[in-house]
Design a protein around this motif. Structure first.
Motif, PDB file in Angstrom:
ATOM      1  N   MET A 184      21.490  31.170 -35.948  1.00  0.00           N
ATOM      2  CA  MET A 184      22.009  32.460 -35.500  1.00  0.00           C
ATOM      3  C   MET A 184      23.412  32.654 -36.077  1.00  0.00           C
ATOM      4  O   MET A 184      24.359  32.018 -35.643  1.00  0.00           O
ATOM      5  CB  MET A 184      22.073  32.511 -33.974  1.00  0.00           C
ATOM      6  CG  MET A 184      22.679  33.785 -33.424  1.00  0.00           C
ATOM      7  SD  MET A 184      21.686  35.249 -33.648  1.00  0.00           S
ATOM      8  CE  MET A 184      20.516  35.036 -32.340  1.00  0.00           C
ATOM      9  N   PRO A 185      23.559  33.520 -37.099  1.00  0.00           N
ATOM     10  CA  PRO A 185      24.885  33.722 -37.682  1.00  0.00           C
ATOM     11  C   PRO A 185      25.798  34.511 -36.745  1.00  0.00           C
ATOM     12  O   PRO A 185      25.325  35.302 -35.922  1.00  0.00           O
ATOM     13  CB  PRO A 185      24.600  34.516 -38.957  1.00  0.00           C
ATOM     14  CG  PRO A 185      23.278  35.159 -38.745  1.00  0.00           C
ATOM     15  CD  PRO A 185      22.521  34.289 -37.780  1.00  0.00           C
ATOM     16  N   PRO A 186      27.133  34.288 -36.852  1.00  0.00           N
ATOM     17  CA  PRO A 186      28.080  34.981 -35.978  1.00  0.00           C
ATOM     18  C   PRO A 186      27.957  36.501 -36.024  1.00  0.00           C
ATOM     19  O   PRO A 186      28.227  37.173 -35.029  1.00  0.00           O
ATOM     20  CB  PRO A 186      29.453  34.528 -36.498  1.00  0.00           C
ATOM     21  CG  PRO A 186      29.202  33.227 -37.183  1.00  0.00           C
ATOM     22  CD  PRO A 186      27.806  33.317 -37.741  1.00  0.00           C
ATOM     23  N   GLY A 187      27.508  37.050 -37.132  1.00  0.00           N
ATOM     24  CA  GLY A 187      27.396  38.501 -37.270  1.00  0.00           C
ATOM     25  C   GLY A 187      26.386  39.126 -36.318  1.00  0.00           C
ATOM     26  O   GLY A 187      26.414  40.340 -36.096  1.00  0.00           O
ATOM     27  N   LEU A 188      25.483  38.328 -35.766  1.00  0.00           N
ATOM     28  CA  LEU A 188      24.482  38.876 -34.847  1.00  0.00           C
ATOM     29  C   LEU A 188      24.965  38.912 -33.395  1.00  0.00           C
ATOM     30  O   LEU A 188      24.244  39.389 -32.523  1.00  0.00           O
ATOM     31  CB  LEU A 188      23.176  38.079 -34.927  1.00  0.00           C
ATOM     32  CG  LEU A 188      22.339  38.288 -36.188  1.00  0.00           C
ATOM     33  CD1 LEU A 188      21.027  37.526 -36.093  1.00  0.00           C
ATOM     34  CD2 LEU A 188      22.067  39.759 -36.426  1.00  0.00           C
ATOM     35  N   LEU A 189      26.185  38.443 -33.136  1.00  0.00           N
ATOM     36  CA  LEU A 189      26.676  38.421 -31.768  1.00  0.00           C
ATOM     37  C   LEU A 189      26.773  39.830 -31.175  1.00  0.00           C
ATOM     38  O   LEU A 189      26.448  40.035 -30.005  1.00  0.00           O
ATOM     39  CB  LEU A 189      28.030  37.716 -31.696  1.00  0.00           C
ATOM     40  CG  LEU A 189      28.545  37.417 -30.295  1.00  0.00           C
ATOM     41  CD1 LEU A 189      27.548  36.592 -29.495  1.00  0.00           C
ATOM     42  CD2 LEU A 189      29.880  36.700 -30.373  1.00  0.00           C
ATOM     43  N   ASP A 190      27.194  40.808 -31.986  1.00  0.00           N
ATOM     44  CA  ASP A 190      27.274  42.182 -31.489  1.00  0.00           C
ATOM     45  C   ASP A 190      25.914  42.669 -31.006  1.00  0.00           C
ATOM     46  O   ASP A 190      25.813  43.323 -29.970  1.00  0.00           O
ATOM     47  CB  ASP A 190      27.827  43.130 -32.555  1.00  0.00           C
ATOM     48  CG  ASP A 190      29.318  42.946 -32.773  1.00  0.00           C
ATOM     49  OD1 ASP A 190      30.006  42.449 -31.852  1.00  0.00           O
ATOM     50  OD2 ASP A 190      29.800  43.301 -33.862  1.00  0.00           O
ATOM     51  N   SER A 191      24.854  42.348 -31.759  1.00  0.00           N
ATOM     52  CA  SER A 191      23.520  42.789 -31.338  1.00  0.00           C
ATOM     53  C   SER A 191      23.094  42.079 -30.059  1.00  0.00           C
ATOM     54  O   SER A 191      22.392  42.657 -29.229  1.00  0.00           O
ATOM     55  CB  SER A 191      22.488  42.577 -32.453  1.00  0.00           C
ATOM     56  OG  SER A 191      22.163  41.216 -32.601  1.00  0.00           O
ATOM     57  N   GLN A 192      23.537  40.837 -29.873  1.00  0.00           N
ATOM     58  CA  GLN A 192      23.221  40.111 -28.641  1.00  0.00           C
ATOM     59  C   GLN A 192      23.859  40.814 -27.435  1.00  0.00           C
ATOM     60  O   GLN A 192      23.195  41.041 -26.430  1.00  0.00           O
ATOM     61  CB  GLN A 192      23.739  38.674 -28.729  1.00  0.00           C
ATOM     62  CG  GLN A 192      23.017  37.816 -29.745  1.00  0.00           C
ATOM     63  CD  GLN A 192      21.950  36.991 -29.101  1.00  0.00           C
ATOM     64  OE1 GLN A 192      22.230  36.169 -28.238  1.00  0.00           O
ATOM     65  NE2 GLN A 192      20.723  37.184 -29.515  1.00  0.00           N
ATOM     66  N   PHE A 193      25.130  41.156 -27.550  1.00  0.00           N
ATOM     67  CA  PHE A 193      25.810  41.831 -26.438  1.00  0.00           C
ATOM     68  C   PHE A 193      25.265  43.237 -26.215  1.00  0.00           C
ATOM     69  O   PHE A 193      25.205  43.700 -25.075  1.00  0.00           O
ATOM     70  CB  PHE A 193      27.327  41.850 -26.644  1.00  0.00           C
ATOM     71  CG  PHE A 193      28.004  40.616 -26.118  1.00  0.00           C
ATOM     72  CD1 PHE A 193      28.299  40.484 -24.770  1.00  0.00           C
ATOM     73  CD2 PHE A 193      28.322  39.571 -26.969  1.00  0.00           C
ATOM     74  CE1 PHE A 193      28.908  39.341 -24.275  1.00  0.00           C
ATOM     75  CE2 PHE A 193      28.931  38.423 -26.486  1.00  0.00           C
ATOM     76  CZ  PHE A 193      29.229  38.304 -25.136  1.00  0.00           C
ATOM     77  N   ALA A 194      24.868  43.904 -27.288  1.00  0.00           N
ATOM     78  CA  ALA A 194      24.286  45.243 -27.136  1.00  0.00           C
ATOM     79  C   ALA A 194      22.946  45.177 -26.407  1.00  0.00           C
ATOM     80  O   ALA A 194      22.586  46.093 -25.662  1.00  0.00           O
ATOM     81  CB  ALA A 194      24.116  45.907 -28.499  1.00  0.00           C
ATOM     82  N   THR A 195      22.213  44.106 -26.599  1.00  0.00           N
ATOM     83  CA  THR A 195      20.902  43.926 -25.982  1.00  0.00           C
ATOM     84  C   THR A 195      21.003  43.424 -24.545  1.00  0.00           C
ATOM     85  O   THR A 195      20.139  43.713 -23.716  1.00  0.00           O
ATOM     86  CB  THR A 195      20.060  42.936 -26.821  1.00  0.00           C
ATOM     87  OG1 THR A 195      19.943  43.447 -28.150  1.00  0.00           O
ATOM     88  CG2 THR A 195      18.672  42.730 -26.242  1.00  0.00           C
TER      89      THR A 195
END
Length: 179
Positions: free
Chosen positions: A128-139
């Motif tokens: 899981m690259p750091p760039g996907l953290l925003d999508s995690q919080f959005a979800t």
């Protein structure tokens, strides 16, 4: 402490970097239970997608969640116990995993985006690259009171977090002997 029945399965949930695996493993060890990482249930296509920096869609997640739910049922129905580390970010996902069972409970690892981003940036060799953290919080849909979650702050040591979870568990609690 509550009058709830003691769980057979605990699902440690939160966004990537919240400590699901570390806390889940330590909690399982403390309780004498098995630990299962939900990431192990992802089909290769999901891992490839996430490794390429693409967030999963719900269509990607349904088979993964159903596989985890089947394993939860197998464990609980056999009388065994386990702790699962699983993102379970949406209510709909948790509904599949818990599916009305009183013997399956959610543990929500709650932390700030800043703290979690710092932890994600420090990880090595994770798909899981750091760039996907925003999508995690959005979800993320934090569990509501009707889901009966155990909520713990991750702004503490691993031992303190595990202590905070154990303190919330219903009594008497089934701890399996490590002997």
């Amino acid at each position: 402490m509550t009058d709830d029945p003691a769980p057979q399965v605990l699902i440690v949930m939160g966004v990537s970097g919240s400590g699901k695996s570390t806390i889940g493993e330590q909690l399982a060890e403390r309780l004498g239970w098995a630990y299962r990482d939900a990431d192990d249930f992802h089909p290769p296509s999901n891992v490839e997608k996430m490794s390429a920096g693409q967030p999963l869609t719900d269509d990607d997640r349904w088979p993964w969640l159903r596989a985890i739910a089947a394993e939860i049922d197998r464990i609980a129905d056999s009388g065994d116990h386990a702790v699962f580390g699983c993102s379970a970010l949406k209510r709909a996902y948790r509904d599949i995993l818990v599916h009305g069972r009183d013997d399956v409970r959610i543990v929500y690892l709650d932390g700030s985006r800043a703290l979690i981003a710092e932890r994600v940036a420090a990880r090595k060799n994770h798909f899981m690259p750091p760039g996907l953290l925003d999508s995690q919080f959005a979800t993320l849909e934090k569990p509501g009171p009707d889901e009966r979650p155990f909520v713990v702050s991750i702004d503490a040591s691993v031992g303190q977090i595990v202590d905070a979870i154990v303190e919330q568990l219903p009594r008497p609690f089934p701890q399996q002997s490590l002997i």
